[in-house]
Scaffold this active site. Structure first.
Site, PDB file in Angstrom:
ATOM      1  N   ASN A   7       0.833  -1.204   0.000  1.00  0.00           N
ATOM      2  CA  ASN A   7       0.000   0.000   0.000  1.00  0.00           C
ATOM      3  C   ASN A   7       0.868   1.255   0.000  1.00  0.00           C
ATOM      4  OD1 ASN A   7       0.611  -0.897   2.661  1.00  0.00           O
ATOM      5  ND2 ASN A   7      -0.999   0.367   3.541  1.00  0.00           N
TER       6      ASN A   7
ATOM      7  N   GLU B 208       0.607   5.557   0.528  1.00  0.00           N
ATOM      8  CA  GLU B 208      -0.173   6.717   0.984  1.00  0.00           C
ATOM      9  C   GLU B 208       0.569   8.005   0.615  1.00  0.00           C
ATOM     10  OE1 GLU B 208      -0.552   5.998   5.175  1.00  0.00           O
ATOM     11  OE2 GLU B 208      -1.770   4.210   4.864  1.00  0.00           O
TER      12      GLU B 208
ATOM     13  N   CYS C   3      -4.403   0.955  -2.186  1.00  0.00           N
ATOM     14  CA  CYS C   3      -4.206  -0.265  -1.408  1.00  0.00           C
ATOM     15  C   CYS C   3      -3.209  -1.188  -2.123  1.00  0.00           C
ATOM     16  CB  CYS C   3      -5.525  -1.015  -1.273  1.00  0.00           C
ATOM     17  SG  CYS C   3      -6.774  -0.113  -0.343  1.00  0.00           S
TER      18      CYS C   3
ATOM     19  N   GLU D  67      -3.449  -4.237  -2.938  1.00  0.00           N
ATOM     20  CA  GLU D  67      -4.084  -5.073  -3.966  1.00  0.00           C
ATOM     21  C   GLU D  67      -4.193  -4.311  -5.286  1.00  0.00           C
ATOM     22  OE1 GLU D  67      -5.088  -4.398  -0.898  1.00  0.00           O
ATOM     23  OE2 GLU D  67      -6.323  -5.981  -0.029  1.00  0.00           O
TER      24      GLU D  67
ATOM     25  N   CYS E 117     -10.423  -4.384   1.307  1.00  0.00           N
ATOM     26  CA  CYS E 117     -11.483  -3.395   1.516  1.00  0.00           C
ATOM     27  C   CYS E 117     -12.519  -3.511   0.390  1.00  0.00           C
ATOM     28  CB  CYS E 117     -10.894  -1.983   1.556  1.00  0.00           C
ATOM     29  SG  CYS E 117     -10.412  -1.334  -0.046  1.00  0.00           S
TER      30      CYS E 117
ATOM     31  N   CYS F 233     -11.284  -2.502  -3.133  1.00  0.00           N
ATOM     32  CA  CYS F 233     -10.408  -3.528  -3.716  1.00  0.00           C
ATOM     33  C   CYS F 233     -11.225  -4.743  -4.163  1.00  0.00           C
ATOM     34  CB  CYS F 233      -9.326  -3.960  -2.737  1.00  0.00           C
ATOM     35  SG  CYS F 233      -8.032  -2.722  -2.582  1.00  0.00           S
TER      36      CYS F 233
HETATM   37  N1  THU Z   1      -5.256  -1.040   2.773  1.00  0.00           N
HETATM   38  C1  THU Z   1      -4.788  -1.954   1.861  1.00  0.00           C
HETATM   39  O1  THU Z   1      -3.660  -1.830   1.390  1.00  0.00           O
HETATM   40  N2  THU Z   1      -5.612  -2.957   1.478  1.00  0.00           N
HETATM   41  C2  THU Z   1      -6.875  -3.132   1.929  1.00  0.00           C
HETATM   42  O2  THU Z   1      -7.612  -3.934   1.395  1.00  0.00           O
HETATM   43  C3  THU Z   1      -7.320  -2.347   3.089  1.00  0.00           C
HETATM   44  C4  THU Z   1      -6.603  -1.069   3.315  1.00  0.00           C
HETATM   45  C5  THU Z   1      -4.379   0.058   3.169  1.00  0.00           C
HETATM   46  C6  THU Z   1      -4.790   1.383   2.596  1.00  0.00           C
HETATM   47  C7  THU Z   1      -4.177   2.367   3.577  1.00  0.00           C
HETATM   48  O3  THU Z   1      -2.840   2.580   3.207  1.00  0.00           O
HETATM   49  C8  THU Z   1      -4.209   1.619   4.895  1.00  0.00           C
HETATM   50  O4  THU Z   1      -4.393   0.242   4.580  1.00  0.00           O
HETATM   51  C9  THU Z   1      -5.330   2.070   5.813  1.00  0.00           C
HETATM   52  O5  THU Z   1      -6.541   2.131   5.160  1.00  0.00           O
END
Ligand code: THU
Length: 247
Positions: A155, A157, A166, A168, A199, A202
């Site tokens: 992931n 940010e 994310c 995925e 999430c 995704c």
């Molecule tokens: N995140 C993922 O990488 N995958 C998911 O399916 C759930 C959320 C990450 C996104 C963000 O960087 C952090 O988790 C918090 O939401």
């Protein structure tokens, strides 16, 4: 061991544009990011049947670059009509280079083969160190398998929470930009989650590329669970009236 995907040296803007996943708009969009250390990362637009979940080419290229521990510095594009261009330009003070000739992309060492001693869970754990998580401190890793090996994602940010991606979606964008669209399964790990589970956004993207595939979730307590991707998105949104083009 790394497997070489293919030489991309014969690529030009039209061959990169062809990798765009745009079955709804039919509009090809692509760009290339050069990192501070001179590495090149291609990104293409990845549409979704739920239009707002679409990943613009610039977001794909920048997040792929960041997921490889590189910092975006320059953006090569063929024309200016790219979504989110302004945000990413400002975020990394990108130098924009408009050019008719695609920068020479390197031969891609995209696929990895698992080291038998290391195993999938350990590789997922190691990969968490690559996550770019200044806002959440919540690392997530994803391995996307094809019949040739697997691709890695974490992931990412940035200052605007809604512009990160994310793990995925980073690994899926990376595969699509590399011209890979046939997948066998996805494995993910989030060490700080009580469970590891994709999430909703995704799940929507996964449903589009791996609808009847295995997804293996590696949980923080060392257990794992295996699911059919569409079981994670029951009664999902679909409409044949939205798809304009066969891809
Ligand atoms: N995140 C993922 O990488 N995958 C998911 O399916 C759930 C959320 C990450 C996104 C963000 O960087 C952090 O988790 C918090 O939401």
């Amino acid at each position: 061991m790394q497997l070489t995907l293919q030489s991309t040296n014969d690529m030009n803007w039209s061959t990169l544009n062809e990798r765009t996943y745009a079955p709804y708009s039919g509009k090809a969009k692509a760009c290339v990011v050069e990192s501070r250390s001179g590495k090149l990362f291609a990104g293409v637009r990845v549409e979704n049947i739920s239009y707002p979940i679409t990943i613009p080419a610039v977001q794909a290229a920048c997040t792929i670059c960041l997921s490889e521990k590189e910092i975006p510095a320059k953006l090569y594009l063929e024309d200016d009509g790219l979504n989110q261009l302004h945000f990413w330009k400002k975020e990394f003070n990108l130098k924009i280079v408009k050019t008719d000739s695609l920068p020479e992309l390197p031969v891609e060492d995209l696929y990895h083969n698992l080291d038998a001693d290391l195993g999938i869970t350990n590789r997922l754990k190691e990969l968490l160190n690559q996550a770019v998580i200044p806002n959440s401190d919540f690392p997530v890793s994803a391995l996307l398998f094809t019949s040739d090996g697997y691709l890695e994602g974490v992931n990412v940010e940035v200052s605007d929470w809604s512009k990160g991606l994310c793990a995925e979606r980073v690994v899926l964008s990376k595969a699509i930009a590399a011209g890979v669209s046939e997948f066998t399964r996805l494995e993910i790990h989030a060490k700080k989650g009580e469970i590891s589970s994709p999430c909703g956004a995704c799940r929507q993207v996964i449903a589009e590329f791996l609808p009847y595939h295995d997804i293996i979730l590696h949980h923080a307590d060392g257990t794992s669970s295996e699911h059919l991707t569409l079981d994670l998105l029951p009664f999902n949104f679909k409409s044949s009236s939205l798809k304009k083009i066969n891809v």
